[in-house]
Scaffold this motif. Structure first.
Motif, short mmCIF file in Angstrom:
data_model
loop_
_atom_site.label_atom_id
_atom_site.label_comp_id
_atom_site.label_asym_id
_atom_site.label_seq_id
_atom_site.Cartn_x
_atom_site.Cartn_y
_atom_site.Cartn_z
N GLU A 1 0.82 -1.21 0.00
CA GLU A 1 0.00 0.00 0.00
C GLU A 1 0.85 1.25 0.00
OE1 GLU A 1 -3.25 0.51 2.95
OE2 GLU A 1 -3.17 -1.70 2.96
N ARG A 2 0.51 2.18 -0.84
CA ARG A 2 1.15 3.50 -0.78
C ARG A 2 0.31 4.42 0.07
NH1 ARG A 2 4.78 5.05 -5.17
NH2 ARG A 2 4.07 7.19 -5.04
N GLY A 3 0.94 5.41 0.66
CA GLY A 3 0.19 6.43 1.38
C GLY A 3 -0.50 7.33 0.37
N ALA A 4 -0.91 8.52 0.81
CA ALA A 4 -1.59 9.46 -0.07
C ALA A 4 -0.65 9.90 -1.20
CB ALA A 4 -2.03 10.67 0.74
N GLU A 5 -1.23 10.28 -2.32
CA GLU A 5 -0.40 10.77 -3.42
C GLU A 5 0.18 12.14 -3.08
OE1 GLU A 5 0.80 9.13 -6.00
OE2 GLU A 5 -0.22 7.48 -4.98
N VAL A 6 1.25 12.51 -3.77
CA VAL A 6 1.85 13.83 -3.57
C VAL A 6 0.90 14.86 -4.17
CG1 VAL A 6 3.85 15.26 -4.07
CG2 VAL A 6 4.12 12.80 -3.82
N PRO A 7 0.46 15.86 -3.38
CA PRO A 7 -0.46 16.85 -3.94
C PRO A 7 0.21 17.66 -5.05
CG PRO A 7 0.06 17.31 -1.61
CD PRO A 7 0.80 16.08 -1.98
N PRO A 8 -0.57 18.08 -6.03
CA PRO A 8 0.01 18.77 -7.19
C PRO A 8 0.74 20.07 -6.83
CG PRO A 8 -2.40 18.58 -7.39
CD PRO A 8 -2.01 17.84 -6.16
N VAL A 9 0.45 20.61 -5.67
CA VAL A 9 1.08 21.87 -5.28
C VAL A 9 2.59 21.69 -5.05
CG1 VAL A 9 0.51 21.51 -2.85
CG2 VAL A 9 0.90 23.81 -3.66
N VAL A 10 3.03 20.45 -4.86
CA VAL A 10 4.46 20.22 -4.62
C VAL A 10 5.25 20.31 -5.93
CG1 VAL A 10 6.16 18.54 -3.82
CG2 VAL A 10 3.98 18.77 -2.62
N ARG A 11 6.25 21.19 -5.93
CA ARG A 11 7.05 21.41 -7.13
C ARG A 11 8.38 20.68 -7.03
NH1 ARG A 11 3.89 25.99 -8.42
NH2 ARG A 11 1.99 24.85 -8.06
N MET A 12 8.99 20.45 -8.17
CA MET A 12 10.34 19.88 -8.19
C MET A 12 11.31 20.89 -7.59
SD MET A 12 10.54 17.04 -10.24
CE MET A 12 11.89 17.13 -11.40
N ARG A 13 12.30 20.36 -6.88
CA ARG A 13 13.32 21.25 -6.34
C ARG A 13 14.68 20.68 -6.75
NH1 ARG A 13 12.79 24.85 -1.60
NH2 ARG A 13 11.14 23.58 -0.71
N PRO A 14 15.07 20.96 -7.99
CA PRO A 14 16.34 20.39 -8.45
C PRO A 14 17.52 21.07 -7.76
CG PRO A 14 15.45 21.90 -10.10
CD PRO A 14 14.45 21.83 -8.98
N PRO A 15 18.67 20.40 -7.71
CA PRO A 15 19.85 21.07 -7.15
C PRO A 15 20.19 22.30 -7.96
CG PRO A 15 20.44 18.96 -8.17
CD PRO A 15 18.95 19.06 -8.19
N SER A 16 20.85 23.26 -7.35
CA SER A 16 21.19 24.48 -8.08
C SER A 16 22.49 25.05 -7.53
CB SER A 16 20.07 25.50 -7.92
OG SER A 16 19.84 25.74 -6.55
N PHE A 17 23.06 26.02 -8.27
CA PHE A 17 24.26 26.68 -7.77
C PHE A 17 23.97 27.34 -6.43
CE2 PHE A 17 25.39 27.14 -12.39
CZ PHE A 17 26.51 26.32 -12.33
N CYS A 18 24.93 27.31 -5.54
CA CYS A 18 24.80 28.07 -4.30
C CYS A 18 24.79 29.55 -4.67
CB CYS A 18 26.00 27.82 -3.39
SG CYS A 18 26.28 26.09 -3.04
N ARG A 19 24.11 30.35 -3.86
CA ARG A 19 24.12 31.78 -4.13
C ARG A 19 25.56 32.29 -4.01
NH1 ARG A 19 19.30 34.33 -1.06
NH2 ARG A 19 18.19 32.69 -2.17
N GLY A 20 26.02 32.98 -5.06
CA GLY A 20 27.37 33.54 -5.01
C GLY A 20 28.45 32.62 -5.56
N CYS A 21 28.04 31.51 -6.18
CA CYS A 21 29.01 30.55 -6.73
C CYS A 21 29.71 31.13 -7.95
CB CYS A 21 28.30 29.26 -7.11
SG CYS A 21 29.35 28.08 -7.99
N GLY A 22 31.02 30.97 -8.00
CA GLY A 22 31.81 31.49 -9.12
C GLY A 22 31.45 30.85 -10.46
N HIS A 23 31.05 29.58 -10.44
CA HIS A 23 30.68 28.93 -11.71
C HIS A 23 29.58 29.71 -12.43
CE1 HIS A 23 33.10 25.47 -10.82
NE2 HIS A 23 32.27 24.88 -9.99
N SER A 24 28.61 30.26 -11.66
CA SER A 24 27.50 30.93 -12.33
C SER A 24 28.00 32.22 -13.00
CB SER A 24 26.34 31.19 -11.37
OG SER A 24 26.73 32.07 -10.35
N ASP A 25 28.98 32.89 -12.38
CA ASP A 25 29.55 34.08 -13.03
C ASP A 25 30.25 33.71 -14.33
OD1 ASP A 25 28.82 36.12 -11.08
OD2 ASP A 25 30.20 35.09 -9.74
N VAL A 26 30.90 32.55 -14.34
CA VAL A 26 31.56 32.09 -15.56
C VAL A 26 30.52 31.89 -16.66
CG1 VAL A 26 32.77 30.13 -16.62
CG2 VAL A 26 33.51 30.99 -14.39
#
Ligand SMILES: Cc1ncc(C[n+]2csc(CCOP(=O)(O)OP(=O)(O)O)c2C)c(N)n1
Lengths: 190, 537
Positions: free
Chosen positions: B336-361
Motif C-alpha cells: 500500500e502506498r500512502g496518499a499521493e503527492v499533492p500537485p502543489v508540490v514542485r520539483m526542487r532540483p539542485p542548483s548553484f549556491c548563491r554567489g558561486c563562481g561557476h555561475s559568473d563564468v
C-alpha cells in the motif's frame, strides 16, 4: 516498539542533526537503528530526505516501505508533502511552516498550508520564529523535533541528553540554545 | 569490543583500519567518498600514519594500491562504479599479476542514478576479471567482509572486490568491532617476475588465475556468505543477492517467510546451490540490486526447464533500484502506498549556491558566445554541470570525467570552431590534462575554460590536486604563455571576463582561461575552522 520516521527538508537545513539526535538517544536506549541519508548531487539546494528506523527488534531494510512511515518530520512545509506516499494511513506529519524558497515556481504558501488542513493528523509550527526566541534561527530543526517528540517512543529526557552529547563539543551556549528550541517545540504541542 | 554507529562506507573504512590496512587510496565519488574521509578523520589512522591522501583519479589510486600490495602491505582502494571504468586497466590486470599484501577494491554502485550518469553493475567487472566479489547486506557484514576480503586476498594472492550500493553506503547502523590485526611489514613477492606481465609470464599467470577462480566457490569463507534457507512452501524459490535480502525480509516480519530462500553474498557462486533450490521449486524469483546478471545466467539461452521470474520478465522493473514494495509486488503481496503527492508540490532540483563562481563564468560565457551559433560548449562532471539547467542552459555535453576537453578537440577537428570546453579544476587534473596535450600537439582551435573553485565541490569539498598548479601544468603541457589567461569570476569582473573569452575564441590555437575563485562552501568552512582555532588558542 518500532518507529519509522521520514525526515525531510532542503540541503543544508539540518535534517541530519535531527537524525543524529534521535539516533543517539535510540542507541543509548539499546534500540536497533537504521538511518539512510542523502549525499551528493541532491545536497546542492535540492530536496533531501532521510529514512530513520528505530525498533526493539532487528530492522531489515534501510528504506522505509511506501505507506510504512509512522511519522514525517519536516523542516520545510512543501518538502513534508513530498513524502506523503510513505506515510501510513494513521501516521502523523509535523512540519515547520516557513517556506524555503529557492526555486522560481515555489507555490503560494497558503495553498501548501491548505493541504495540511486536509490532513487530520498534522501539526505545523512556526519553527523559525520559535528558534529565534530560543536564541538562534539555526535551531529550527530542534523546534520541529520537539514538536514531533510526542510521537517518538523515546523519553523526552533522552532526546535532551542526546542534544547535549551531540552539540557538547560546540560549547555550552549552543547546547542550551538547542535544548531551549527542543523544549519550545515540545511545549507547543502537548 | 566497542559498538559504533556507522554508515556502510564508514564501516568499511573502520574495518580496513582494524584489519591491518596500511594504505587507503581513492578519488572522491558518490556514494564511495566517505570511506576515505573516515580514514582521514580517524585518530588511529593518523597515529599509525596509514596512507590516506586522495589520488588524482581512480586509475592512479588503483595502481598505487597495487604497488603497496607488491611491497607486501595491505591496501584498499575505493571508488564509485564509473570510477572503475577509469581504473579498469589496472583492475583487470591486477587479477593476472595477483597480489602480495592483501588488496581490496571497493566499488560503490548507484542504481537509480541518484548522483551518477549511469547505473552500471560492478559485479560484471568482477566476473570479467576473475576477481571474487563480496556483497554485504548490512553495515556489520560490510565490516566483517573487509576482514574476510583481506584473508581471501592473501590466501589466494588475488585482489578481492567488495561491491556496495548507495543504500548501504549511506545508511547508518550499529557495528560491532573486532580485535585489531597488525599491519604487514614490507616484503617482496616470492617470485620476482610475478608482476612482469610479458606474454609468456602473463599466460602462465592467467592459467593459474582461472584455476584459482574455479576453486573459490569451495573456499570456506566464500561459502559462508551463501546459504540455502529451507522453506516448506515450494511453490516458489527465492534467490536474493546482496542487499535485496533485506527487502525480502522486510515483507516477512519475525522470520515468517515460508519459501526456500537462497541468500547470496559472495561470487563466484557454487552452482550446486542453484541446483538445490531449483530441484525443489519449479518457479524461481531472482532478486538483484543492479543488472539482472545472475538472472540472465540462470535463465540461460535455452527455453524450458524452470520458470525464472525477475527483472527480465517484468516481475520486477528492468531498471532502477529495488525497494521493499517492489519485492512485495513481485511476490503478489499487498503493497500500500500512502496518499499521493499533492500537485502543489514542485520539483526542487539542485542548483548553484548563491554567489558561486561557476555561475559568473556561465553568465560571461553566454555573452561572449552571442555572435556564434549555439551548441559548441562541451562540459564535464561537477557542480558546474548545473550550468545545463535553466536559466543558464549553457552547456551541450557532460559524459565522463575529462571528456569536455577531448570532445571539444574532436569537434574542432570536425570544423566546429571555436570549440569551447568548461571543466572543473579537479576534473581537469583527473582526466583533462592528457586531452589538453592532444590539443597542444595538433594546435587545435579550442578554448579550455577551467572553472577553478580550488576544491572538489560536487562530492563535498575534498582537496583538489589542481589547487595552485593549473598555470604551471598548462604551461608544462605546452600551452603558449600568452594564451593562458586568468580571471576572477565575480560580478564586478564581468566585462573583463567577456573580453578575455572573446579574444581567446578569436585565437585559432589552444587557449586556456583559468577562472579562479574559491568555492563559497569551502571558503566558509575554512573561515569557521580558522576562527575556531583562534578561539582555541
Ligand atoms: C570517474 C568518476 N569519478 C568520480 C566522479 C564523481 N565526481 C563527480 S563530480 C566530481 C568533482 C569534480 O570536481 P571539480 O571538477 O573540481 O568541480 P566542482 O564540483 O568543484 O565544481 C567528482 C569527484 C565521477 N562522476 N566519475
Amino acid at each position: 516498539m518500532k518507529n519509522d520516521i521520514i525526515l525531510a527538508g532542503v540541503g543544508g537545513q539540518g535534517i541530519l542533526s535531527i537524525a543524529a539526535v534521535v539516533g543517539l538517544a535510540a542507541v543509548d536506549k539499546g534500540l536497533y537503528l537504521k538511518q539512510s541519508e542523502v549525499h551528493g548531487m541532491s545536497q546542492r539546494g535540492g530536496d533531501v530526505q532521510s529514512h530513520l528506523r528505530i525498533s526493539d527488534s532487528q530492522i531489515s531494510s534501510d528504506l522505509i516501505p511506501y505507506g510504512g512511515a509512522d511519522l514525517i518530520i519536516s523542516v520545510e512545509p512543501m518538502e513534508a508533502l513530498r513524502y506523503l506516499p510513505w506515510l501510513k494511513k494513521d501516521g502523523w506529519i509535523v512540519s515547520n511552516s516557513t517556506p524555503f524558497v529557492n526555486i522560481p515556481d515555489y507555490p503560494d504558501i497558503n495553498s501548501i498550508l491548505d493541504e495540511f488542513r486536509k490532513i487530520e493528523k498534522s501539526i505545523v509550527v512556526d519553527a523559525d520564529n520559535m528558534a529565534k526566541e530560543a536564541g538562534s534561527v539555526r535551531s529550527g530543526n530542534m523546534v520541529v523535533l520537539g514538536a514531533a517528540s510526542k510521537y517518538i517512543d523515546i523519553p523526552f529526557d533522552s532526546l535532551c541528553d542526546a542534544v547535549r552529547k551531540l552539540f557538547g563539543r560546540k560549547g555550552e551556549e549552543i547546547v542550551s540554545v538547542n535544548i531551549k528550541a527542543l523544549e519550545a517545540g515540545r511545549s507547543c504541542c502537548l | 569490543m566497542q559498538k559504533l554507529l556507522l554508515l556502510g562506507d564508514e564501516a568499511i573504512a573502520q574495518a580496513g583500519i582494524d584489519a591491518g590496512m596500511s594504505g587507503m587510496y581513492a578519488y572522491p565519488g558518490t556514494p564511495s567518498t566517505e570511506i576515505m574521509e573516515y580514514v582521514q578523520s580517524s585518530k588511529d589512522a593518523t597515529e599509525r600514519d596509514i596512507h590516506r591522501e586522495w589520488s588524482a583519479n581512480e586509475k592512479t589510486s588503483m595502481e598505487a594500491a597495487l604497488g603497496m600490495s607488491y611491497a607486501g602491505k595491505r591496501a584498499m582502494v575505493a571508488m564509485k562504479h564509473v570510477g572503475l571504468n577509469v581504473a579498469a586497466d589496472g583492475f583487470v590486470n591486477s587479477a593476472i599479476t595477483g597480489v602480495n599484501g592483501g588488496l581490496i577494491v571497493v566499488a560503490a554502485d548507484d542504481p537509480s542514478m541518484h548522483s551518477s550518469q549511469n547505473e552500471q553493475d560492478s559485479r560484471f567487472y568482477g566476473k570479467f576479471s576473475f576477481i571474487p566479489v563480496l556483497e554485504p547486506t548490512s553495515q556489520q557484514e560490510a565490516y566483517d567482509m573487509v576482514f574476510a576480503g583481506f584473508e581471501i586476498s592473501e590466501r589466494y594472492k588475488i585482489p578481492v572486490m567488495i561491491r556496495i550500493t548507495t543504500r548501504l553506503a549511506h545508511s547508518r547502523s550499529a557495528v560491532q568491532r573486532r580485535a585489531q590485526i597488525g599491519e604487514n611489514s614490507v616484503s617482496l613477492p616470492e617470485d620476482p617476475r610475478q608482476f612482469v606481465l610479458l606474454p609468456a609470464i602473463a599466460r602462465r599467470r592467467y592459467h593459474n588465475l582461472l584455476g584459482v577462480y574455479e576453486s573459490l566457490p569451495a573456499d570456506e569463507i566464500m561459502k559462508g556468505y551463501n546459504r540455502l534457507i529451507p522453506g516448506k512452501d515450494k511453490k516458489l524459490g527465492i534467490i536474493a543477492f546482496g542487499l535485496t535480502y533485506n527487502y525480502l525480509l522486510e515483507n516477512f516480519p519475525g522470520d515468517s517467510i515460508t519459501y526456500p530462500v537462497l541468500k547470496i553474498g559472495s561470487y563466484p557462486v557454487d552452482s550446486a546451490l542453484f541446483d538445490k533450490i531449483s530441484e525443489q521449486c519449479e518457479t524461481l524469483l531472482v532478486l538483484e540490486e543492479g543488472y539482472p546478471i545472475m538472472e540472465e545466467l540462470l535463465k540461460g539461452v535455452l527455453s524450458g526447464g524452470r520458470t525464472i521470474k525477475g527483472r527480465l520478465d517484468g516481475t520486477l522493473p528492468r531498471e532502477g533500484e529495488l525497494n521493499p514494495n517492489l519485492v512485495a509486488e513481485a511476490l503478489g503481496m499487498p503493497s500500500e502506498r500512502g496518499a499521493e503527492v499533492p500537485p502543489v508540490v514542485r520539483m526542487r532540483p539542485p542548483s548553484f549556491c548563491r554567489g558561486c563562481g561557476h555561475s559568473d563564468v556561465y553568465i560571461a560565457l553566454e555573452e561572449a558566445l552571442k555572435e556564434y551559433t549555439p551548441g559548441r560548449v562541451f562540459s564535464d562532471i561537477g557542480c558546474y554541470t548545473l550550468g545545463a539547467l535553466p536559466p543558464y542552459n549553457a552547456i551541450n555535453s557532460c559524459v565522463d570525467m575529462g571528456a569536455s576537453v577531448t570532445m571539444a578537440v574532436g569537434a574542432a577537428d570536425a570544423g566546429l570552431i571555436p570549440s569551447v570546453c568548461v571543466v572543473g579544476d579537479s576534473t581537469f587534473t583527473h582526466s583533462g590534462m592528457t586531452g589538453l596535450l592532444d590539443a597542444v600537439v595538433k594546435d587545435s582551435p579550442v578554448t579550455i575554460i577551467i572553472s577553478d573553485n580550488s576544491t572538489t565541490g560536487m562530492t563535498g569539498g575534498q582537496k583538489s590536486h589542481a589547487t595552485g598548479r593549473l598555470e604551471a601544468i598548462c604551461e608544462g603541457l605546452g600551452v603558449e604563455k600568452e594564451h593562458i589567461r586568468t580571471v576572477v569570476p565575480l560580478k564586478k569582473n564581468h566585462e573583463e571576463m567577456v573580453k578575455v573569452m572573446k579574444e581567446e575564441f578569436e585565437y585559432k590555437g589552444v587557449s586556456v582561461i583559468i577562472a579562479i575563485r574559491e568555492c563559497i562552501q569551502t571558503a566558509a568552512r575554512r573561515k569557521k575552522d580558522e576562527m575556531a582555532r583562534k578561539k582555541g588558542k
